[in-house]
Motif scaffolding. Structure first.
Motif, mmCIF file in Angstrom:
data_model
loop_
_atom_site.group_PDB
_atom_site.id
_atom_site.type_symbol
_atom_site.label_atom_id
_atom_site.label_comp_id
_atom_site.label_asym_id
_atom_site.label_seq_id
_atom_site.Cartn_x
_atom_site.Cartn_y
_atom_site.Cartn_z
ATOM 1 N N PRO B 143 -10.997 7.102 -1.681
ATOM 2 C CA PRO B 143 -10.383 6.565 -0.493
ATOM 3 C C PRO B 143 -9.340 5.571 -0.525
ATOM 4 C CG PRO B 143 -12.565 5.586 -1.223
ATOM 5 C CD PRO B 143 -12.243 6.839 -2.202
ATOM 6 N N GLU B 144 -9.015 5.058 -1.999
ATOM 7 C CA GLU B 144 -7.889 4.108 -1.956
ATOM 8 C C GLU B 144 -6.756 4.613 -1.744
ATOM 9 O OE1 GLU B 144 -9.928 5.244 -4.601
ATOM 10 O OE2 GLU B 144 -8.952 5.531 -6.462
ATOM 11 N N ARG B 149 -7.333 8.560 6.745
ATOM 12 C CA ARG B 149 -7.501 7.323 7.112
ATOM 13 C C ARG B 149 -6.089 6.774 7.922
ATOM 14 N NH1 ARG B 149 -7.477 2.706 4.388
ATOM 15 N NH2 ARG B 149 -7.724 3.777 2.420
ATOM 16 N N ARG B 196 -13.145 9.205 -13.458
ATOM 17 C CA ARG B 196 -14.012 9.144 -12.308
ATOM 18 C C ARG B 196 -14.294 10.568 -11.496
ATOM 19 N NH1 ARG B 196 -11.002 5.276 -8.446
ATOM 20 N NH2 ARG B 196 -9.608 6.614 -9.191
ATOM 21 N N ASP B 262 -1.571 0.273 4.241
ATOM 22 C CA ASP B 262 -0.839 -0.003 5.355
ATOM 23 C C ASP B 262 -0.924 -1.474 5.429
ATOM 24 O OD1 ASP B 262 -3.432 -0.347 6.142
ATOM 25 O OD2 ASP B 262 -2.827 0.502 8.463
ATOM 26 N N VAL B 263 -1.346 -2.350 4.782
ATOM 27 C CA VAL B 263 -1.347 -3.764 4.378
ATOM 28 C C VAL B 263 -0.040 -4.495 4.162
ATOM 29 C CG1 VAL B 263 -2.595 -5.777 3.384
ATOM 30 C CG2 VAL B 263 -3.829 -3.911 4.054
ATOM 31 N N VAL B 264 0.868 -4.808 4.999
ATOM 32 C CA VAL B 264 1.998 -5.223 4.714
ATOM 33 C C VAL B 264 2.155 -6.783 4.274
ATOM 34 C CG1 VAL B 264 2.827 -3.586 6.232
ATOM 35 C CG2 VAL B 264 2.640 -5.942 7.246
ATOM 36 N N GLU B 265 3.152 -6.815 3.216
ATOM 37 C CA GLU B 265 3.404 -8.029 2.793
ATOM 38 C C GLU B 265 4.837 -8.999 2.948
ATOM 39 O OE1 GLU B 265 2.465 -8.592 -1.438
ATOM 40 O OE2 GLU B 265 0.249 -7.940 -1.182
ATOM 41 N N GLU B 270 6.839 -3.199 7.098
ATOM 42 C CA GLU B 270 6.491 -2.927 8.491
ATOM 43 C C GLU B 270 6.457 -1.618 8.911
ATOM 44 O OE1 GLU B 270 4.441 -4.710 10.704
ATOM 45 O OE2 GLU B 270 5.079 -6.734 9.666
#
Ligand SMILES: Cc1cc2nc3c(=O)[nH]c(=O)nc-3n(C[C@H](O)[C@H](O)[C@H](O)COP(=O)(O)OP(=O)(O)OC[C@H]3O[C@@H](n4cnc5c(N)ncnc54)[C@H](O)[C@@H]3O)c2cc1C
Lengths: 291, 456
Positions: B143-144, B149, B196, B262-265, B270
């Motif tokens: 899932p990473e 998703r 894994r 999609d976690v932006v820093e 963006e």
């Protein structure tokens, strides 16, 4: 079925609310917890990094006591740190004969032995797997409808225990959705909070990680974070001011233990759940859900 | 495929599955279930009118890896042999609601037959070649990487269909919102070389990843990143192709993609997919913002490999693929005489290797049949009928199904017996002996070995 309960040190001091709400929720759900008599500290990760042998001995003492007092019962903890170290102790003792011997010597001094029969569990996983959706939902009187919760599990819940997907654990989100909350899609659910780096000379690293956790939760519309570990909880809650000062943000996001949110949905009261002790008040947020 | 379909000595039993194999080399009896496709093969001309008029549409197409659609009556793909459609009863309005029947009414040949039933065909064959291929690693298990998703994270097969001129986008590389990507990342080794999931190398993916980069370059101006553990351009001309791509300006990053998020820093992230990785040549952790991610998902044994192995008496290696008799000396033979394997069912391989192996399997199988006889193992089991009580223990015990009860006594099929001796140990009446390994011989051997020797 009874469980031996190991609260862990934090729950006696900094995060009493977690311990309180655990007892309250267990009572309401009919989960029988028996606190381990005369338990000691798990040593925490710093001691494990520096002196692993004594850490294994410390944990073997707890496990040995649990085996003696309540044979056949699983040992339940609510802290990712305690859980991780006790679980690791179990694994290492099972696979390393030399370690077993040395730890055995240490335990013999206090007339104790540990034969490796105690299974270490995390409360969240027990609720999700042993009680399950139906049993929990039956007892929900105040579903948390409309409450936008980001499920934050931290890194040590599913790693290396394997009790949930290592990278993308779902247990907390599942539980929260069962009790009616609007679970925010939160990809950072198993990312690190910085752990003890927050209290070290690498604080910058931890602040950055906490900043990321908060920023993404807010961006995705969360009105609070749910946690399952006292250390994660402390980092994401108590350091919001420092994060704001460092990054020019204005986070003020309530952080609640999952047991507190579960308790609210079960109709339990503020005091029983240790509500009101948060550093960022959740009173207004929870008001619509409390009678 | 068309010429196979037209060959006078080849009969294709499409939409069929082998249910049972009995007998032995030279004398196999094979039961094949030909599934009902609800279209009469003899009448259908493959005109495609039914498929055009069918009102049950927008069903995700298996052949297009779910990025294109099909009807409820459909030809699996344009070049399908035979050119006969099949009805997917789960989505067909007639089968679900008893209404419609448009295809039946419109078919100029009256070929649509809702009453058609599965047919079981029995074949007598001398040899069998199993070439059941592979499955693709399902990235939902990792899932990473955000598959399913996050938008615009594709599997290799989805991309393969997208880039195909006859595919659902007509060969255009498009994002979900219809734009062309400006940056594309191709992540190697998803599900392969990973403790894994599968520890083995899937062998084909490095090369198809290079092919993908080349094809994207052909139809877009996108910047392309290839994230690899190490490049395995193993075949003839392959290293040269890699060199060519280096010159074409593809950016190669030595480091396995760790996560797609999609976690932006920062503002530059963006609206992008961020690929996180450790660039081991730079010695740095990197975040690479892209628009599209292609996961080079590895090859796996087919889901039903256990059952297929059982049906054909095949063994499997630790990785789950079918096992050849000997990696060097008998690469297409198997533990079951007369049963051969070819292609990706034996292990990950590309088309050239598959074709070579298939040729080898065909030749060995033909050679065997041409001879008309087989050489037997000298040490096989022999039943003393006088002693045999007919209890059947040996029949159950034989791993090669080489023993049957005939007229109340065990009978060994000599061509199938491998001389393993399992039956000898199981026989309660001591009625079976293994030629050249009789009790007397073994006891004598032990006597000899354990004899006290005076040492002077
Ligand atoms: C995305 C992608 C790109 C690729 N690109 C290239 C490339 O550019 N060049 C290259 O050389 N290789 C490429 N390959 C590899 C290539 O696909 C394989 O080498 C090749 O398909 C192997 O052929 P095969 O016949 O062994 O197996 P398959 O092609 O898998 O065929 C097996 C067939 O058996 C059928 N089958 C399975 N089980 C049963 C059963 N029980 N009964 C009846 N039928 C059954 C299946 O439906 C299938 O039709 C690529 C692979 C992928 C996934």
């Amino acid at each position: 079925m009874a469980y031996t309960y190991y609260p862990g040190c934090s729950q006696e001091v900094s995060t009493k609310a977690y311990n309180l709400s655990t007892w309250a929720v267990a009572g309401a759900l009919g989960l029988e917890l028996v606190e381990l008599d005369d338990w000691n500290c798990c040593g925490t990760s710093p001691s494990y990094s520096l002196r692993s042998l004594s850490t294994f001995a410390l944990n073997a003492r707890n496990l040995g006591l649990a085996e003696r007092h309540s044979p056949g019962c699983d040992l339940v903890t609510i802290c990712n740190g305690c859980f991780g170290i006790m679980d690791k102790t179990n694994r290492r003792l099972a696979e390393d004969a030399e370690l077993r011997e040395r730890v055995g010597e240490a335990l013999a001094v206090i007339d104790l032995e540990y034969r490796g029969s105690v299974r270490v569990r995390h409360l969240l996983e027990v609720l999700v797997n042993d009680l399950g959706q139906e049993t929990i939902q039956e007892k929900v009187t105040h579903p948390l409808e409309g409450l936008q919760v980001a499920p934050y599990l931290g890194c040590a819940f599913s790693r290396p225990s394997g009790i949930d997907d290592a990278e993308f654990p779902t247990a907390l989100g599942d539980l929260l959705s069962w009790i009616g909350a609007d679970v925010v899609d939160y990809p950072l659910r198993a990312s690190c909070c910085g752990g003890i780096l927050m209290m070290s000379d690498k604080k910058e690293v931890a602040l950055k990680l906490v900043h990321n956790l908060l920023a993404d939760a807010v961006r995705r519309g969360a009105s609070c974070l749910a946690t399952a570990c006292p250390l994660c909880h402390l980092n994401v809650e108590a350091y919001q001011g420092q994060v704001n000062a460092r990054f020019g943000t204005d986070f003020s996001l309530p952080v609640l233990f999952f047991t507190q949110l579960l308790g609210v949905s079960l109709g339990l009261g503020r005091e029983e759940l240790g509500l009101g002790t948060e550093l960022v008040s959740a009173a207004a947020l929870l008001a619509p859900h409390m009678t | 495929m068309v010429s196979v379909g037209q060959h006078e000595n080849i009969e294709i039993l499409s939409y069929g599955e082998v249910e049972e194999v009995s007998g032995y080399v030279g004398n196999f009896k094979v039961k094949v279930r030909k599934r009902a496709r609800y279209v009469n093969e003899d009448l259908c001309t493959g005109c495609g009118l039914c498929q055009e008029k069918c009102p049950a549409k927008n069903i995700l197409s298996e052949f297009d890896a779910g990025i294109g659609t099909r009807k409820a009556i459909y030809m699996p793909f344009a070049q399908a042999v035979p050119r006969v459609p099949v009805i997917d009863t789960e989505n067909c309005i007639w089968f679900q609601k008893g209404k419609c029947g448009a295809c039946q009414k419109l078919c100029p040949r009256g070929a649509v037959d809702f009453e058609q039933e599965d047919e079981v065909v029995e074949l007598d064959v001398g040899t069998i070649i199993v070439a059941t291929g592979f499955d693709l690693f399902d990235p939902i298990r990792a899932p990473e990487y955000g598959y399913d998703r996050l938008d615009n994270v594709l599997t290799s097969l989805e991309f393969e269909r997208m880039i195909n001129a006859a595919g659902p986008t007509g060969g255009k590389v498009l994002l979900k919102d219809g734009r062309e990507p400006e940056r594309v990342a191709i992540l190697h080794c998803i599900g392969s070389r990973d403790e894994r999931y599968n520890v083995y190398c899937s062998r084909v993916c490095c090369m198809w990843s290079l092919k993908f980069a080349h094809l994207v370059k052909e139809v877009t101006d996108a910047q392309i990143y290839e994230l690899y553990i190490d490049m395995r351009s193993f075949g003839k001309g392959y290293e040269e192709f890699y060199k060519r791509l280096l010159k074409e300006g593809v950016i190669f990053i030595r480091g396995k993609g760790a996560e797609v998020t999609d976690v932006v820093e920062g503002p530059e992230e963006e609206g992008k997919l961020i690929v996180k990785c450790e660039d081991t040549l730079l010695g740095q952790l990197r975040r690479i913002p892209v628009d599209m991610v292609i996961l080079s998902t590895g090859l796996e044994p087919r889901r039903d490999a256990v059952e297929v192995a059982h049906t054909f008496g095949l063994s499997r290696s630790a990785d789950g693929f079918f096992l050849e008799k000997h990696p060097k000396l008998a690469p297409v033979e198997t533990a079951s005489d007369g049963v051969f394997i070819a292609g990706a069912c034996q292990g990950p391989k590309d088309i050239p290797d598959t074709v070579a192996q298939a040729g080898a399997a065909a030749v060995v199988a033909l050679g065997m049949m041409d001879k008309g006889r087989v050489a037997l193992e000298p040490s096989i089991a022999q039943v003393n009928v006088e002693r045999c009580s007919g209890c059947g223990e040996c029949v159950m015990a034989c791993p090669y199904s080489a023993i049957a009860l005939v007229q109340g006594h065990a009978q060994v099929e000599e061509t199938a017996c491998k001389g393993c001796g399992t039956c000898v140990g199981h026989c309660l009446s001591r009625a079976i002996t293994l030629l050249h390994f009789t009790d007397e011989q073994l006891v004598a051997e032990m006597r000899g070995a354990l004899r006290l020797v005076e040492v002077a």
